[in-house]
Scaffold this motif. Structure first.
Motif, PDB file in Angstrom:
ATOM      1  N   MET A   1      10.211 -87.434  63.520  1.00 58.67           N
ATOM      2  CA  MET A   1      10.896 -86.815  62.385  1.00 58.67           C
ATOM      3  C   MET A   1      12.409 -86.973  62.525  1.00 58.67           C
ATOM      4  SD  MET A   1      10.286 -85.322  59.559  1.00 58.67           S
ATOM      5  CE  MET A   1      11.135 -84.241  58.410  1.00 58.67           C
ATOM      6  N   THR A   2      12.904 -87.000  63.744  1.00 56.91           N
ATOM      7  CA  THR A   2      14.357 -86.975  63.889  1.00 56.91           C
ATOM      8  C   THR A   2      14.999 -88.358  63.967  1.00 56.91           C
ATOM      9  OG1 THR A   2      14.030 -86.678  66.241  1.00 56.91           O
ATOM     10  CG2 THR A   2      14.527 -84.715  64.960  1.00 56.91           C
ATOM     11  N   ARG A   8      12.321 -94.478  56.063  1.00 60.59           N
ATOM     12  CA  ARG A   8      12.838 -93.177  55.630  1.00 60.59           C
ATOM     13  C   ARG A   8      14.115 -93.359  54.811  1.00 60.59           C
ATOM     14  NH1 ARG A   8      14.158 -89.115  60.023  1.00 60.59           N
ATOM     15  NH2 ARG A   8      14.321 -87.702  58.259  1.00 60.59           N
ATOM     16  N   ARG A  11      13.294 -94.379  51.374  1.00 59.30           N
ATOM     17  CA  ARG A  11      12.777 -93.252  50.575  1.00 59.30           C
ATOM     18  C   ARG A  11      13.916 -92.359  50.081  1.00 59.30           C
ATOM     19  NH1 ARG A  11       8.572 -92.748  54.046  1.00 59.30           N
ATOM     20  NH2 ARG A  11       9.421 -90.949  55.157  1.00 59.30           N
ATOM     21  N   HIS A  12      14.861 -92.070  50.990  1.00 60.78           N
ATOM     22  CA  HIS A  12      15.996 -91.230  50.593  1.00 60.78           C
ATOM     23  C   HIS A  12      16.793 -91.885  49.467  1.00 60.78           C
ATOM     24  CE1 HIS A  12      15.835 -89.712  55.013  1.00 60.78           C
ATOM     25  NE2 HIS A  12      14.942 -89.113  54.262  1.00 60.78           N
ATOM     26  N   THR A  15      14.876 -91.681  46.200  1.00 64.02           N
ATOM     27  CA  THR A  15      14.919 -90.309  45.668  1.00 64.02           C
ATOM     28  C   THR A  15      16.230 -90.076  44.927  1.00 64.02           C
ATOM     29  OG1 THR A  15      13.565 -89.528  47.496  1.00 64.02           O
ATOM     30  CG2 THR A  15      14.810 -87.867  46.294  1.00 64.02           C
ATOM     31  N   LEU A  16      17.328 -90.561  45.504  1.00 66.00           N
ATOM     32  CA  LEU A  16      18.624 -90.359  44.854  1.00 66.00           C
ATOM     33  C   LEU A  16      18.809 -91.286  43.656  1.00 66.00           C
ATOM     34  CD1 LEU A  16      20.946 -89.620  47.878  1.00 66.00           C
ATOM     35  CD2 LEU A  16      20.200 -88.080  46.076  1.00 66.00           C
ATOM     36  N   ASP A  94      28.862 -82.831  50.276  1.00 65.43           N
ATOM     37  CA  ASP A  94      28.711 -82.073  51.522  1.00 65.43           C
ATOM     38  C   ASP A  94      27.246 -81.736  51.773  1.00 65.43           C
ATOM     39  OD1 ASP A  94      31.312 -82.141  52.216  1.00 65.43           O
ATOM     40  OD2 ASP A  94      31.783 -80.105  51.574  1.00 65.43           O
ATOM     41  N   ARG A  95      26.538 -81.447  50.700  1.00 68.38           N
ATOM     42  CA  ARG A  95      25.108 -81.170  50.853  1.00 68.38           C
ATOM     43  C   ARG A  95      24.406 -82.407  51.420  1.00 68.38           C
ATOM     44  NH1 ARG A  95      22.179 -76.815  50.585  1.00 68.38           N
ATOM     45  NH2 ARG A  95      23.070 -76.206  48.597  1.00 68.38           N
ATOM     46  N   PHE A  96      24.647 -83.544  50.794  1.00 68.56           N
ATOM     47  CA  PHE A  96      24.007 -84.770  51.274  1.00 68.56           C
ATOM     48  C   PHE A  96      24.340 -85.017  52.740  1.00 68.56           C
ATOM     49  CE2 PHE A  96      24.247 -86.568  46.700  1.00 68.56           C
ATOM     50  CZ  PHE A  96      23.095 -85.873  46.376  1.00 68.56           C
ATOM     51  N   ARG A  97      25.614 -84.796  53.068  1.00 76.83           N
ATOM     52  CA  ARG A  97      26.037 -85.094  54.438  1.00 76.83           C
ATOM     53  C   ARG A  97      25.445 -84.138  55.450  1.00 76.83           C
ATOM     54  NH1 ARG A  97      32.043 -84.873  54.776  1.00 76.83           N
ATOM     55  NH2 ARG A  97      31.620 -85.600  56.874  1.00 76.83           N
ATOM     56  N   SER A  98      25.148 -82.920  55.025  1.00 71.34           N
ATOM     57  CA  SER A  98      24.603 -81.967  55.989  1.00 71.34           C
ATOM     58  C   SER A  98      23.079 -82.013  56.031  1.00 71.34           C
ATOM     59  CB  SER A  98      25.081 -80.551  55.654  1.00 71.34           C
ATOM     60  OG  SER A  98      24.468 -80.094  54.467  1.00 71.34           O
ATOM     61  N   PRO A 100      19.464 -83.960  56.816  1.00 68.80           N
ATOM     62  CA  PRO A 100      19.041 -85.017  57.755  1.00 68.80           C
ATOM     63  C   PRO A 100      18.513 -86.231  56.997  1.00 68.80           C
ATOM     64  CG  PRO A 100      17.387 -83.278  57.676  1.00 68.80           C
ATOM     65  CD  PRO A 100      18.505 -82.856  56.764  1.00 68.80           C
ATOM     66  N   ILE A 101      19.395 -86.858  56.219  1.00 67.64           N
ATOM     67  CA  ILE A 101      18.987 -88.056  55.483  1.00 67.64           C
ATOM     68  C   ILE A 101      19.860 -89.225  55.922  1.00 67.64           C
ATOM     69  CG2 ILE A 101      18.181 -86.786  53.467  1.00 67.64           C
ATOM     70  CD1 ILE A 101      20.797 -87.589  52.057  1.00 67.64           C
ATOM     71  N   ARG A 103      22.564 -91.962  56.102  1.00 61.16           N
ATOM     72  CA  ARG A 103      23.943 -91.917  55.605  1.00 61.16           C
ATOM     73  C   ARG A 103      24.105 -92.805  54.375  1.00 61.16           C
ATOM     74  NH1 ARG A 103      25.715 -87.603  57.215  1.00 61.16           N
ATOM     75  NH2 ARG A 103      23.537 -87.316  56.768  1.00 61.16           N
TER      76      ARG A 103
END
Lengths: 259, 315
Positions: A1-2, A8, A11-12, A15-16, A94-98, A100-101, A103
């Motif tokens: 997961m990490t 992944r 997928r991110h 989604t965006l 800031d939300r995106f950056r914080s 776990p997606i 960069r």
């Protein structure tokens, strides 16, 4: 997961990208802009100047439609820069950056989500042109090739837009910079008139401008004539634009990601 | 490892010539709420941004459950949620779509994402607004949605940067209740604030920040007791009795009382809390009727000014 895997990250990004479509759905104004602006340009140029430029507006429609197609799709790329700029200048980044997606996800999302616009714009311009009386003189395959060429070019040019989007500190400056780049690029070309009719200095620019090659190639693919030369030049130029601006965008973007 | 949920060690951050953080140390045990209190420019936001992996420190580092925010940002991001000073939302999506988007980015399945979003919309009182564009939300609604977004995947550590700035009193109290509820669920909360009342109300521990450094840290009561003493304030029904009352107060507390703003009042610093009953008894014996007698701790405001010595830095 990490651990971040390409799967992944993809997928991110997707989604965006889907977020861009939601934006379109929520702002009919934006959608209208996308559809109406190329129509307006077409009507304006064909009926206002058509008679003067080509003695008959029908003849000019044949000439100008491929050009308007090129211009409309290239202008549509400004949305990617605007989108990225809006994200960067509001709290959501800031939300995106914080989260776990990956960069890369917001950038990939903006570019990917925008490609839907290019396809939509291409369809709208062609359909409206046909409605006004534009007739393709070649084959369906050539039409597909013309659309593909325009989309490839748009995908390259959108990296200029994203670079400006990442660098501009305010939306006002973004608009100004985008106009400064896009207008000479699209109007200073063979989009509306054959370059032979232009005065010396403008002619030099228009003939160097790869948008002319692109317009010529699309025109040849839709109406007949030698397409290979200009198409190749357009492709090479697209490759160069991509090779220069994509890394610049990524570098500028990563710098803003860190702060 | 130390077993701390949040640990910042000697954080230093400079922006050009200005030093935002000058060796900041902070710590919070799991499940507690830590309030970081300070005026504008004291480094609160910078500290939060470093601890939530948004900013790299120039010196020192921070650990979230033992994970270094500089080296293991990915792991840290799995454990934290952050609401910044500006709501971190997409104004061009509806509230519900915002929640689903973030849930999908956290890799919940489409169905789970919608279900979680649905639950949180109810829990955060956003049922009616859920289908509207966030652009049309009030400040309080944005904050609630922002918090809801933080809870899609319950974090172990929640950072709230000035969560009630710009809210009206009702919105502020509603948000306080939400934060208390989250803290009750066992989430470690770090919140920054300029409002002493907010820190007093929400925090187990308060760290007071001034010019990029912690100048005092402790529980609200310890902090108040440590810095200011208690104050006894006495108001008399009959102003003429003041002189007699003053003698009694001096005898009980050992300090000559000051006059309270020309009113029929007396003020005296008192070290021990048990002076009040003694005072009342002696006043009663002398036939003096107090209209008001209070023994109170100094407000956090007073504490703050005592520590930073900067009444201009008032929030």
């Amino acid at each position: 997961m990490t651990t971040m895997t390409p799967g992944r990250a993809a997928r991110h990004g997707v989604t965006l990208a889907a977020r861009c479509l939601l934006h379109l759905r929520h702002s009919p104004g934006q959608l209208l802009d996308m559809v109406v602006q190329p129509m307006l340009f077409l009507v304006l140029f064909v009926f206002l100047f058509g008679g003067a430029v080509a003695t008959d507006w029908r003849l000019y429609l044949q000439f100008v439609l491929p050009g308007v197609l090129v211009q409309a799709v290239l202008l549509a790329t400004v949305a990617a820069g605007a989108m990225l700029n809006a994200d960067l200048t509001t709290g959501i980044f800031d939300r995106f950056r914080s989260l776990p997606i990956a960069r890369s996800a917001p950038l990939v999302g903006a570019v990917l989500g925008d490609s839907v616009r290019y396809v939509l714009t291409t369809g709208v311009v062609l359909a409206f042109g046909v409605l006004l009386g534009f007739r393709v003189r070649t084959s369906p395959l050539a039409v597909v090739a013309a659309c593909a060429l325009v989309l490839v070019a748009a995908f390259a040019v959108c990296w200029i837009s994203t670079l400006i989007g990442v660098l501009a500190r305010t939306p006002q400056r973004l608009q100004m910079l985008l106009a400064l780049v896009m207008f000479p690029l699209t109007f200073g070309s063979s989009v509306y008139v054959p370059t032979g009719t232009l005065p010396g200095w403008l002619r030099v620019w228009a003939e160097l401008n790869p948008v002319s090659a692109l317009a010529d190639a699309v025109r040849a693919l839709l109406l007949g004539g030698p397409a290979a030369g200009p198409a190749l030049r357009a492709l090479v130029a697209s490759g160069l634009v991509f090779a220069v601006f994509a890394p610049l965008t990524v570098a500028a973007y990563l710098r803003r990601m860190r702060h | 490892m130390s077993g701390l949920a949040i640990e910042a060690v000697g954080l230093v951050k400079r922006f050009g010539a200005t030093t935002a953080l000058a060796g900041l140390d902070l710590s919070a045990r799991p499940g507690t709420t830590l309030a970081v209190l300070g005026p504008n420019g004291s480094g609160k936001t910078t500290a939060v941004r470093i601890m939530s992996t948004l900013l790299l420190p120039d010196g020192g580092t921070a650990y979230i459950h033992g994970h270094d925010v500089r080296r293991r940002a990915g792991q840290v991001r799995e454990m934290i949620s952050l609401t910044g000073q500006y709501a971190s939302l997409d104004p061009r999506l509806t509230g519900f779509e915002n929640l689903v988007l973030i849930a999908r980015l956290r890799e919940l399945s489409r169905r789970t994402a919608r279900r979680r979003a649905d639950d949180l919309v109810d829990r955060f009182g956003l049922r009616e607004a859920a289908g509207r564009l966030v652009r049309t939300y009030s400040g309080g609604m944005r904050r609630r949605l922002d918090l809801a977004a933080c809870m899609l995947v319950p974090p172990r550590v929640l950072f709230l940067d000035e969560p009630t700035t710009g809210l009206d009193p009702r919105g502020r109290i509603a948000l306080w209740e939400l934060v208390q509820e989250l803290a009750g669920d066992g989430v470690t909360v770090l919140l920054t604030t300029q409002y002493l009342e907010e820190a007093d109300r929400l925090a187990d521990e308060i760290a007071i920040l001034d010019r990029g450094r912690v100048v005092a840290v402790g529980g609200p009561d310890t902090l108040k007791a440590k810095i200011g003493g208690r104050t006894v304030r006495l108001r008399l029904a009959d102003p003429a009795a003041r002189e007699a009352a003053a003698r009694i107060v001096a005898a009980v507390t050992g300090v000559t009382p000051g006059r309270d703003a020309g009113q029929a009042g007396l003020v005296v610093p008192a070290a021990a809390p048990h002076v009040a009953p003694e005072l009342l008894r002696r006043l009663d014996e002398a036939g003096i009727v107090p209209s008001e007698l209070t023994v109170r701790l100094p407000s956090l405001e007073e504490v703050f000014f005592t520590l930073t010595g900067d009444p201009e830095g008032r929030p």
